[in-house]
Design an enzyme around this catalytic site. Structure first.
Site, PDB file in Angstrom:
ATOM      1  N   ASP A  82      36.889  18.776  48.575  1.00 19.27           N
ATOM      2  CA  ASP A  82      35.877  19.454  49.378  1.00 19.27           C
ATOM      3  C   ASP A  82      36.340  20.815  49.904  1.00 19.27           C
ATOM      4  OD1 ASP A  82      34.051  17.331  49.179  1.00 19.27           O
ATOM      5  OD2 ASP A  82      35.042  16.256  50.800  1.00 19.27           O
ATOM      6  N   ASP A 114      28.204  15.093  53.275  1.00 16.76           N
ATOM      7  CA  ASP A 114      28.663  13.954  52.499  1.00 16.76           C
ATOM      8  C   ASP A 114      27.941  12.706  53.004  1.00 16.76           C
ATOM      9  OD1 ASP A 114      30.078  12.490  50.688  1.00 16.76           O
ATOM     10  OD2 ASP A 114      31.929  12.422  51.853  1.00 16.76           O
ATOM     11  N   ASP A 135      35.619  15.674  53.480  1.00 18.07           N
ATOM     12  CA  ASP A 135      36.807  15.006  53.994  1.00 18.07           C
ATOM     13  C   ASP A 135      37.968  14.993  53.015  1.00 18.07           C
ATOM     14  OD1 ASP A 135      35.810  13.276  52.127  1.00 18.07           O
ATOM     15  OD2 ASP A 135      35.496  11.603  53.505  1.00 18.07           O
TER      16      ASP A 135
END
Length: 933
Positions: free
Chosen positions: A678, A352, A674
């Site tokens: 996800d 990310d 996070d």
């Protein structure tokens, strides 16, 4: 005192277990009571929660909110488990038969070895349990609660019955709760009920006989909030929760074995069977030569015990444990042991952007409205700063570039954009120490700060227009909306929306001018401005609003599409982490690809990617959006994913497809995340990595590793540690196997030739027992090789030992066999007794192991090119082993126990000469064959 469900005034069910046993009970359960009755029964407050003193009293009364720890057995059971090993079975059988043959001293030594190994295994198990408890504390769950009317973050184990817990999407439910309020709340209860679809919650009172899976007004410990928000009163904690009952019924769970340990277990079992078969053949061959059965059994036992690498399982355990500890020190907490090995094989990291490559410290830098662009000064979450007419976009709000303005006086759209961004917001900011602490999403915190700098009176607005509904942000929706009711005299409500520019524009039919009036939306102008801001590395969000009559309905049934009025864009900066570029470069040098996967605008993502060193990959097709991914034909998808470096505006399903595609290309993929969205990709990845500081509990539960600092540099460090773990295990195998093979071959040759055994079973046990602990395990502490992150990842299907290393093992084994036989025969021929000759042979084995140990510190570089004190544990091990050998050779007690005898200086010179020769041969092999990892 164990935790239990509180029953202050009225008879309530004793526990979830009691409710299941007494379904016909007339006692009311919490799901069958109105909220106000639950509040009265638990003596709490549905708005302010419990007071501090009451919390302390209840903690003493009811204990901590923790599941009972799994009972792994007492000392006797732990000791007993150490005997469950094929090698131990062989040794015990050998001890019994040796005693039966009258060799009580040998039998006693064998039993002593078994006891020592048992004690070592016991100590390792106790230490492993302690290490696991310590790692659990590093990823402790926290809960948001109201206490004395103030929102606080507390460890989940500090919750008590009656606490008021606040939850939002991504949170793990920390205890059993009765809901008191909610907004679009959906919960994944699959861990409890097995139902895969998230369950929508409400507050309706239910019949007493309602089963757990249908209790829509309850939340249960261990379940996960996937959407919406809510608040609930704690009705059960610890072992008295529904999850606690399941925990009690689970029984013991076998520890997870890594692929490496499974390979080693198969290797050890196969080797044990083969060696026992070979020992049986040797026994029968000796009998065929007319030897005595007792002598042949002793020889067969010596062969079997010598050839089995009994120190290997201990080395694996210790090396993995040290690797986990080193990762924890570098802020990577390993939740599942198999990942230690897998990390060494990782070929691509999908990371990310926000918080991993960047600091996750958002600051609004620029503002845009239909009337112009503005700059904003100040940084971080502090209130210092001003809004200026932008020097980049000409005049704005009728001001000269660079002049400070008051949004409310000069540009109504700017004022409402700032106010809407702060009102449609769940973050909070408060002073702490010398700075300011933000709680909640950093993007929302940045918008709160910007509103303060612009003079937007957010508290006054919310006091007059309290929030009465919301649509939480989700990855599918890509915006958040809140509904605010005004005073009765005005008779209207206000809807604020903030979110991704493209999604907010779909809701808008108008834009606000500087006077507060509406005019037709200029979609192209808005997108042009958003792209210009994103090109400078800023993350851009759009804000919009809608005023409606008070009877316009609830937010869930108001039609927003095409009715909203765009108020502006807020562009914020999240600076790249200082170590990100160096870590990315290290990964690329190590042959580990790095891909950025983010929900941000593609221009923002590409700019940040360039800042951290991923621009080297940019070219045709190197950056793809979610929409472009959907348009790629299935047959070309994997190739497109392989080529691309940046993926922007992706959905949860697309993240999962990306991981699948990379794995289909043979990659070992690590994935960071996070959020709730996800979790599927984290589960699918070979290594799931969650953010410890900003990550949701859903992400942490799905991950294999939790980063306590959310930093990409920590991922690179974890990969490095994973490679070092595998390297050190390989070094131990390359070091120990030649000795085991040589011990077995020396005995086998003696039996086949009908000659005297150069080494006895008890002496072999001494060698294996002492060298594995004092020498071999010291390789687990070996520091990383200099070129560790400069070589490509290890292929997943690659065998534990390469052909070159196997040849080296055979070479050293042959040197040991030849050296031991020559030395034994030489000592006997020059007048030494058999006991002295055997003592020389034993010391030769150990001396070669010591010299070879230094060589095995690196499998490719010669020993003299390594730092001599780079591994001080190894030096200590050599000193301890040397002291043991001197005691074995010269003390009467050891001479009697192990059938040894003192030897002279000339014998030691021959021993060290042969050991040095073996080291030189290995060095030549390294020099010309370049065999390494």
């Amino acid at each position: 005192m164990p935790a239990r469900e509180i029953r202050p005034r009225s008879p309530l069910p004793p526990s979830p277990a009691g409710r299941r046993r007494q379904n016909d009970s007339s006692d009311p359960a919490h799901h069958g009571l109105p909220v106000h009755e639950v509040v009265l029964l638990l003596e709490t407050d549905a708005a302010r929660g419990l007071g501090h003193d009451e919390v302390e009293r209840r903690r003493v009364q009811f204990g901590t909110n923790e599941l009972p720890r799994r009972h792994t057995g007492g000392i006797a059971r732990k000791l007993g488990r150490q005997f469950n090993n094929p090698l131990v079975y062989v040794l015990l059988a050998a001890a019994v038969i040796t005693a039966f043959l009258g060799e009580f001293l040998d039998s006693g030594v064998i039993l002593a070895v078994v006891l020592v190994n048992t004690v070592i295994g016991f100590i390792q198990e106790v230490r492993a349990e302690a290490a696991l408890d310590a790692l659990h504390s590093l990823v402790r769950t926290h809960a948001a609660v109201m206490r004395d009317g103030e929102r606080k973050q507390v460890p989940s184990e500090d919750l008590v019955p009656g606490d008021l817990v606040l939850l939002q999407a991504g949170d793990k439910v920390p205890a059993d709760l009765r809901l008191v309020r909610l907004s679009a709340l959906r919960v994944d209860e699959s861990a409890l009920t097995g139902e895969s679809d998230p369950v929508s919650k409400d507050q309706v009172v239910l019949p007493q006989v309602t089963p757990v899976a249908d209790r829509r007004n309850m939340l249960y410990s261990g379940t996960l909030v996937t959407a919406g928000s809510g608040a609930g009163i704690v009705v059960a904690i610890g072992g008295e929760t529904e999850l606690g009952e399941i925990h009690r019924l689970m029984g013991s769970v076998r520890p997870v074995a890594t692929p490496l340990t499974l390979k080693l277990a198969r290797f050890s079992t196969t080797l044990t069977v083969a060696i026992l078969a070979l020992a049986a053949v040797a026994f029968l061959a000796g009998l065929a030569h007319g030897e005595q059965p007792g002598q042949m059994f002793t020889a067969a036992v010596a062969l079997a015990v010598g050839a089995i690498p009994e120190g290997l399982p201990a080395a694996v355990t210790v090396t993995l444990a040290i690797g986990v500890r080193r990762m924890a020190r570098r802020r990577a907490v390993v939740r599942r042991l198999p990942v230690v090995e897998t990390l060494g094989s990782t070929t691509v990291i999908c990371s990310d952007k926000t918080g991993t490559f960047t600091e996750n410290q958002m600051t609004v830098r620029a503002l845009w409205t239909p009337s112009g662009r503005y700059d904003i000064t100040g940084s971080g979450y502090g209130p210092d700063g001003h809004i200026l007419a932008s020097t980049a976009g000409g005049t704005a709000g009728g001001q000269e570039p660079g002049a400070a303005i008051r949004p409310k006086d000069r540009d109504a759209a700017l004022y409402w954009s700032l106010l809407g961004g702060a009102a449609c917001n769940d973050a909070s900011i408060r002073p702490e120490g010398p700075g300011w602490l933000a709680r909640g999403d950093p993007t929302e915190a940045a918008m709160l700060v910007a509103a303060g700098k612009g003079g937007a009176r957010v508290r006054d607005f919310l006091a007059a227009n309290p929030r009465q509904g919301e649509l939480p942000f989700t990855s599918e929706r890509q915006f958040m909306a809140t509904l605010h009711a005004s005073t009765p005299t005005r008779g209207e409500v206000t809807v604020f929306v903030k979110g991704a520019v493209e999604r907010v524009l779909e809701l808008c039919g108008h834009e606000m001018d500087s006077d507060g009036g509406n005019r037709p939306l200029r979609r192209h102008a808005v997108l042009t401005a958003a792209h210009a801001l994103a090109d400078t590395g800023l993350r851009v969000l759009a804000t919009a609003m809608l005023r409606l009559p008070a009877d316009g309905g609830t937010l869930s049934n108001i039609e927003l599409h095409g009715r909203m009025t765009l108020t502006g864009l807020q562009a914020m900066h999240d600076p790249p982490r200082s170590a990100a570029a160096a870590s990315v470069a290290a990964c690329l040098r190590a042959g580990v690809g790095v891909k950025m996967i983010t929900g941000d605008h593609v221009r923002t993502a590409v700019t940040v990617a360039a800042a951290v060193g991923l621009d080297a990959y940019h070219g045709s097709g190197s950056a793809l959006t979610g929409a472009q991914l959907d348009a790629i034909p299935a047959g070309e998808f994997a190739n497109a994913v392989e080529r691309a470096t940046v993926f922007a505006r992706v959905s949860p399903e697309q993240k999962l497809r990306l991981i699948d595609a990379l794995q289909s290309r043979g990659h070992v993929a690590a994935m960071t995340g996070d959020g709730v969205n996800d979790a599927p990709a984290l589960r699918q990845a070979n290594v799931g990595i969650a953010m410890g500081r900003t990550g949701t509990e859903v992400a942490k539960e799905a991950a294999d590793i939790v980063l306590t600092d959310d930093d990409f540099a920590t991922i690179e460090a974890a990969v490095e540690e994973g490679r070092n773990v595998f390297d050190n295990l390989t070094k131990f195998m390359v070091w120990t196997l030649p000795t085991n093979m040589a011990e077995g071959l020396v005995i086998l040759v003696a039996i086949l030739l009908g000659a005297t055994l150069p080494i006895l079973p008890t002496q072999i046990l001494w060698i294996n027992m002492t060298t594995a602990v004092a020498l071999g395990l010291m390789l687990a502490f070996e520091p990383k090789e200099p070129g560790l992150m400069s070589r490509p990842p290890r292929a997943p299907g690659r065998p534990l030992l390469t052909l070159g290393l196997t040849v080296r093992i055979l070479l050293v084994s042959a040197l040991l066999v030849a050296g031991a036989w020559w030395l034994f025969e030489h000592e006997v021929a020059t007048g030494a007794g058999v006991a002295q000759a055997r003592t020389s042979a034993v010391n030769l084995f150990v001396a070669v192991e010591v010299f070879y140990l230094f060589s095995c510190r690196s499998l490719s570089r010669p020993a003299w090119r390594l730092r001599p004190f780079g591994n001080r544990w190894l030096i200590l091990g050599v000193v301890v082993q040397a002291a043991g050998q001197l005691a074995l050779t010269y003390t009467p007690l050891m001479n009697e126990l192990f059938h040894t005898a003192p030897i002279g200086t000339d014998a030691w010179l021959r021993i060290f000469g042969l050991a040095l020769l073996a080291s030189l041969v290995v060095a030549v092999d390294k020099r010309f064959r370049r065999t390494g990892f």
